[in-house]
Design an enzyme around this catalytic site. Structure first.
Site, PDB file in Angstrom:
ATOM      1  N   CYS A 123       0.845  -1.193   0.000  1.00  0.00           N
ATOM      2  CA  CYS A 123       0.000   0.000   0.000  1.00  0.00           C
ATOM      3  C   CYS A 123       0.882   1.245   0.000  1.00  0.00           C
ATOM      4  O   CYS A 123       2.061   1.195   0.338  1.00  0.00           O
ATOM      5  CB  CYS A 123      -0.893   0.019   1.230  1.00  0.00           C
ATOM      6  SG  CYS A 123      -1.927  -1.442   1.427  1.00  0.00           S
ATOM      7  N   ARG A 148       3.735   0.326  -6.801  1.00  0.00           N
ATOM      8  CA  ARG A 148       3.773  -0.566  -5.645  1.00  0.00           C
ATOM      9  C   ARG A 148       2.692  -1.637  -5.699  1.00  0.00           C
ATOM     10  O   ARG A 148       2.756  -2.623  -4.989  1.00  0.00           O
ATOM     11  CB  ARG A 148       3.620   0.253  -4.352  1.00  0.00           C
ATOM     12  CG  ARG A 148       4.785   1.182  -4.093  1.00  0.00           C
ATOM     13  CD  ARG A 148       4.488   2.131  -2.945  1.00  0.00           C
ATOM     14  NE  ARG A 148       4.431   1.458  -1.664  1.00  0.00           N
ATOM     15  CZ  ARG A 148       5.461   1.294  -0.854  1.00  0.00           C
ATOM     16  NH1 ARG A 148       6.651   1.716  -1.214  1.00  0.00           N
ATOM     17  NH2 ARG A 148       5.331   0.697   0.303  1.00  0.00           N
ATOM     18  N   ASN A 182      -0.642   1.445   6.373  1.00  0.00           N
ATOM     19  CA  ASN A 182       0.028   0.354   5.666  1.00  0.00           C
ATOM     20  C   ASN A 182       0.364  -0.735   6.667  1.00  0.00           C
ATOM     21  O   ASN A 182       0.693  -0.442   7.818  1.00  0.00           O
ATOM     22  CB  ASN A 182       1.330   0.824   5.013  1.00  0.00           C
ATOM     23  CG  ASN A 182       1.084   1.679   3.797  1.00  0.00           C
ATOM     24  OD1 ASN A 182      -0.051   1.856   3.353  1.00  0.00           O
ATOM     25  ND2 ASN A 182       2.158   2.231   3.248  1.00  0.00           N
ATOM     26  N   GLU A 197      14.110 -18.246 -12.052  1.00  0.00           N
ATOM     27  CA  GLU A 197      13.811 -16.831 -12.244  1.00  0.00           C
ATOM     28  C   GLU A 197      13.041 -16.614 -13.550  1.00  0.00           C
ATOM     29  O   GLU A 197      12.097 -15.814 -13.600  1.00  0.00           O
ATOM     30  CB  GLU A 197      15.111 -16.029 -12.250  1.00  0.00           C
ATOM     31  CG  GLU A 197      14.978 -14.569 -12.625  1.00  0.00           C
ATOM     32  CD  GLU A 197      14.099 -13.753 -11.691  1.00  0.00           C
ATOM     33  OE1 GLU A 197      13.773 -12.618 -12.059  1.00  0.00           O
ATOM     34  OE2 GLU A 197      13.741 -14.249 -10.607  1.00  0.00           O
ATOM     35  N   LYS A 234       9.344 -14.903 -13.847  1.00  0.00           N
ATOM     36  CA  LYS A 234       9.053 -13.746 -14.698  1.00  0.00           C
ATOM     37  C   LYS A 234       7.847 -14.016 -15.589  1.00  0.00           C
ATOM     38  O   LYS A 234       6.963 -13.176 -15.748  1.00  0.00           O
ATOM     39  CB  LYS A 234      10.265 -13.420 -15.578  1.00  0.00           C
ATOM     40  CG  LYS A 234      11.377 -12.695 -14.874  1.00  0.00           C
ATOM     41  CD  LYS A 234      10.984 -11.241 -14.612  1.00  0.00           C
ATOM     42  CE  LYS A 234      11.913 -10.639 -13.581  1.00  0.00           C
ATOM     43  NZ  LYS A 234      11.702 -11.138 -12.219  1.00  0.00           N
ATOM     44  N   GLU A 267       4.504 -14.223 -13.518  1.00  0.00           N
ATOM     45  CA  GLU A 267       4.037 -13.040 -12.796  1.00  0.00           C
ATOM     46  C   GLU A 267       3.516 -11.950 -13.718  1.00  0.00           C
ATOM     47  O   GLU A 267       2.674 -11.151 -13.293  1.00  0.00           O
ATOM     48  CB  GLU A 267       5.114 -12.497 -11.852  1.00  0.00           C
ATOM     49  CG  GLU A 267       6.316 -11.865 -12.483  1.00  0.00           C
ATOM     50  CD  GLU A 267       7.335 -11.392 -11.441  1.00  0.00           C
ATOM     51  OE1 GLU A 267       6.942 -11.119 -10.288  1.00  0.00           O
ATOM     52  OE2 GLU A 267       8.522 -11.295 -11.782  1.00  0.00           O
TER      53      GLU A 267
END
Length: 615
Positions: free
Chosen positions: A2, A27, A100, A488, A492, A495
C-alpha cells in the site's frame, strides 16, 4: 505494498497528494482515496481501480477538496475485498486514518469497540485504528497523546497517518515495521511510504526509525521515541538519480531491461579496477569478513534466486558453505545458525517485511548469546532503507529507480554486487588464487558489452514469443548455476503473462516433470557453453524424443542450431560463472513480449506489489 502520502502546507495540497499517489502506483494497489480538512470538515473521496478514477472524482468536486492538510492512500487488499467501502482513508467522527501493514489483533479490538457503540462500515483492520484514536482523543483531547495511547494496543507491522478536524495544522505519523519517510519542505512538510512520491515537492528527507511517532506541522517536525523527543537526520537526495520517466519506452519493464548494461557496469566499477578489486572496497569491514566461516542468504522472490546463484559462487570459488532460504520460512522454523555466520539479506527495496523480520530475529538471537560472531550484510538498491540501516555491512546495487513490479536491473545488479562480495571474501581469507580473481574481474568488465549485444536479441525473442501466447504452461530448464536462472525465468513469465511456469534442474526431468512433456508444452532451455553443456544436450534429447518443443538460449559457440521443434537463439559467449547475468536478458525479454501479446498489465501485474511490506 500500500502507499501513503500526507501533507500539511500553506498551499492547497490536493494535487500534491494525487501526484504522490500516481508516483506510488508501481507498488501495486486496487483502490485509492484521500481526505482533506476543508472549512472545519473532513472531505473524503475513494475509488476502486486506478488513481486516475480518484483524480477524476476529485476534479468533479474540486471546491470541497481545497485544503492545507490531508492524507491519501493506495490500497492493496488484505482484510476485505477491493471495494469502495474498504478503501482508505477510514474515518471515525473527526478522525481520518491511512494505514500500511496489518493489525494482527484487530478482531478482539473490533469486538471491544462494537461493545462501546462504534459502527463499522468496512471489513478492514484499519477502521479499528480510526475508532481507537477517536476513543482515546475523548480522554486526552490531544491527538499526539491519543495516538501514543493506542499504538501499544496494536499488534503487527504498520505505518500510520492520522489527522483530526480539531487539529487542522497537525499530522501525526507512526512507523512500526512498515516504511515511512518525512519530506522536509519550506513552510510545508510531507509524509510518504516512499520518497519517490515526494520528489516533485522536495528532495530533503527524514527517515524514521522503528517505533518513532512524529508530529508534522507546516513549520516544524517533532519526532518521539518511547515518549521522548529525538533527533533524526535530514538527507538530501539528487533527484536526477530517481528519475521515474518511461521515456521512449512503452513500459517501465522494457526501459529497465535496456538500462541493465549501464547499471551492471556501474555496480562492477564500484568495487573493481581493470583486473583486481579496489583496495577501498569493503576495506573497513575486512576484519568481519575474515572471521566468516558460513554464509546464510535470506531473501524473497527474485532476490531469492539471486541468492541461489551466489551459493554456487561462494561454494565453488571460496569453498565456504552457503545456505539460501526464503525469508518467510527461515523466521518461523527455528533454524540453526552456527557461530561466525555471515547473514546476507537481499532486497530491491530494503523494506521487504519477511526479510527484515528474519534479520531481526537472527540479531535477537545473537544479542542473547545464542549465536556468536554474527555479521549481517545487505545488498540493496535503496541506500536509505530499513534493511541498510539495520545491517553491519551494506553493498549498494547501482540500478537506479526500478518501477516495474517484475524485477530486472535490480536482479542483475544484485548478481554483480554478490560476485564482488564473493571475490572480496575469497581474497580476504586467501581462499581464491590471485590469477582466478583477476580473470573473473577482467571478465566482469566485459559484461557491459555482452549485455549490450544481448539487447540486440529483442526482435528475435519477440518473434519466438508468439509461440507462447496461447500456451497454458511452460518449463524452464538449466543446469549448474543456470538452474536458479531457470527458476527466475519461470517466475518472470508467470508473474506478468499469467502463464503457469516452473523452473527445473534439467537433470530432474526424468524424476517427474518429463510426464508433462508433449507437443503443446514449450520447454525453455538455458544453454551456455560450460562444463554442463553435454549433459544438458542429453536432457534436451529426452524432451525431443517425446515431441516436446524446445526454445533454447545457447552460446554462440555451442554449435546448437535450429531444426524442427528446436528453436535456437544465440547469446554472446560469456565466462561460465557470469553467464546468469547475461542470460537474464533473454528470459526477461521472453516474459515481457509474451505478456504484451496477451494484453496483461506488464508494469503492474494483478495481485502483486513492488515492495512487499506485509507478511
Amino acid at each position: 505494498m500500500c502507499g501513503i502520502v500526507g501533507a500539511v502546507a500553506e498551499r492547497n495540497i490536493s494535487n500534491v497528494l494525487l501526484e504522490g499517489l500516481k508516483r506510488l502506483e508501481y507498488r501495486g494497489y486496487d483502490s485509492a482515496g484521500l481526505t482533506i480538512i476543508h472549512e472545519g470538515e473532513l472531505h473524503r473521496e475513494r475509488q476502486v481501480g486506478k488513481v486516475q478514477a480518484l483524480v477524476d472524482a476529485v476534479k468533479n468536486n474540486s471546491e470541497s477538496f481545497k485544503g492545507h492538510i490531508g492524507i491519501a492512500h493506495t490500497r492493496w487488499a488484505t482484510h476485505g475485498e477491493p471495494a469502495q467501502h474498504n478503501a482508505h482513508p477510514h474515518v471515525s467522527g473527526k478522525v481520518a486514518v491511512v494505514h500500511n501493514g496489518i493489525v494482527e489483533n484487530y478482531g478482539p479490538l473490533k469486538e471491544e469497540l462494537i461493545e462501546k457503540g462504534y459502527t463499522f462500515t468496512s471489513e478492514t483492520d484499519t477502521e479499528v485504528v480510526a475508532h481507537l484514536v477517536a476513543e482515546a482523543y475523548k480522554e486526552t483531547n490531544n491527538l499526539l497523546k491519543a495516538v501514543e495511547k493506542i499504538v501499544p494496543l496494536l499488534h503487527g507491522a504498520f505505518a500510520l497517518g492520522v489527522i483530526h478536524v480539531d487539529n487542522p495544522d497537525e499530522l501525526i505519523t507512526v512507523r512500526l515495521g512498515s516504511p515511512l519517510v518525512i519530506g522536509v519542505g519550506i513552510g510545508e512538510n510531507f509524509i510518504a511510504s516512499d520518497q519517490l512520491a515526494l520528489l516533485p515537492v522536495t528532495n530533503r528527507f527524514m527517515y524514521l526509525e522503528e517505533g518513532d511517532i512524529a508530529v508534522i506541522k507546516r513549520d516544524s517536525i517533532q519526532v518521539f521515541a518511547d515518549g521522548q523527543p529525538v533527533e533524526r537526520n535530514i538527507t538530501e537526495l539528487d533527484a536526477k538519480n530517481h528519475n521515474a520517466d518511461k521515456g521512449e519506452f512503452k513500459h517501465y519493464m522494457l526501459k529497465e531491461i535496456y538500462e541493465q548494461p549501464d547499471a551492471v557496469a556501474r555496480t562492477v566499477e564500484m568495487g573493481a579496477t581493470s583486473n583486481d578489486l579496489k583496495e577501498e572496497f569493503l576495506q573497513r569491514h575486512e576484519a568481519l569478513l575474515a572471521k566468516v566461516r558460513n554464509i546464510q542468504v535470506l531473501a524473497c522472490g527474485t532476490s531469492y534466486h539471486a541468492g541461489l546463484i551466489a551459493k554456487y559462487w561462494f561454494e565453488n570459488l571460496t569453498r565456504l558453505p552457503c545456505s539460501v532460504e526464503v525469508a518467510s520460512e527461515f523466521r518461523y522454523r527455528n533454524p540453526v545458525v552456527v557461530d561466525d555466520t555471515l547473514i546476507i539479506c537481499l532486497s530491491q527495496s530494503g523494506e521487504t517485511a519477511d526479510t527484515l523480520s528474519a534479520l531481526r530475529e537472527t540479531q535477537r538471537r545473537a544479542k542473547v548469546g545464542e549465536i556468536k560472531g554474527l555479521t549481517t550484510l545487505s545488498v540493496c538498491n535503496v541506500a536509505t532503507s530499513s534493511l541498510v540501516r539495520e545491517t553491519d555491512i551494506f553493498i549498494p546495487t547501482l540500478a537506479g529507480v526500478e518501477i516495474g513490479v517484475a524485477s530486472t536491473k535490480a536482479f542483475t545488479t544484485q548478481l554483480a554486487a554478490l560476485m564482488l562480495l564473493v571475490l572480496k571474501v575469497g581474497k580476504v581469507q586467501q581462499r581464491i588464487e590471485p590469477e582466478q580473481l583477476s580473470e573473473i574481474v577482467t571478465e566482469m568488465h566485459k559484461l557491459k558489452g555482452q549485455l549490450d549485444r544481448s539487447l540486440n536479441l529483442d526482435q528475435a525473442i519477440e518473434a519466438m514469443g508468439q509461440k507462447f501466447e496461447a500456451k497454458h504452461s511452460t518449463l524452464f530448464l538449466g543446469r549448474g548455476v543456470q538452474f536458479p536462472l531457470a527458476l527466475e525465468g519461470a517466475l518472470k513469465l508467470k508473474e506478468i503473462s499469467y502463464i503457469h511456469a516452473e523452473g527445473y534442474a534439467a537433470g530432474e526431468l526424468k524424476h517427474g516433470p518429463l510426464a508433462l512433456v508433449d507437443k503443446d508444452m514449450p520447454i525453455v532451455v538455458l544453454a551456455p557453453k560450460d562444463s554442463m553443456l553435454d549433459k544438458l544436450k542429453a536432457n534436451m534429447q529426452e524432451v525431443h524424443a517425446r515431441h516436446g518443443e524446445l526454445f533454447v538460449f545457447a552460446s554462440e559457440s555451442s554449435q546448437l542450431v535450429s531444426e524442427e521443434r528446436l528453436h535456437v537463439i544465440h547469446v554472446p559467449d560469456v565466462n561460465e560463472h557470469l553467464a546468469p547475468i547475461v542470460y537474464s536478458i533473454p528470459v526477461q525479454f521472453l516474459s515481457y513480449h509474451v505478456a504484451v501479446m496477451r494484453g496483461t498489465d506488464v508494469d503492474q501485474p494483478r495481485n502483486l506489489a513492488k515492495s512487499v511490506t506485509v507478511e
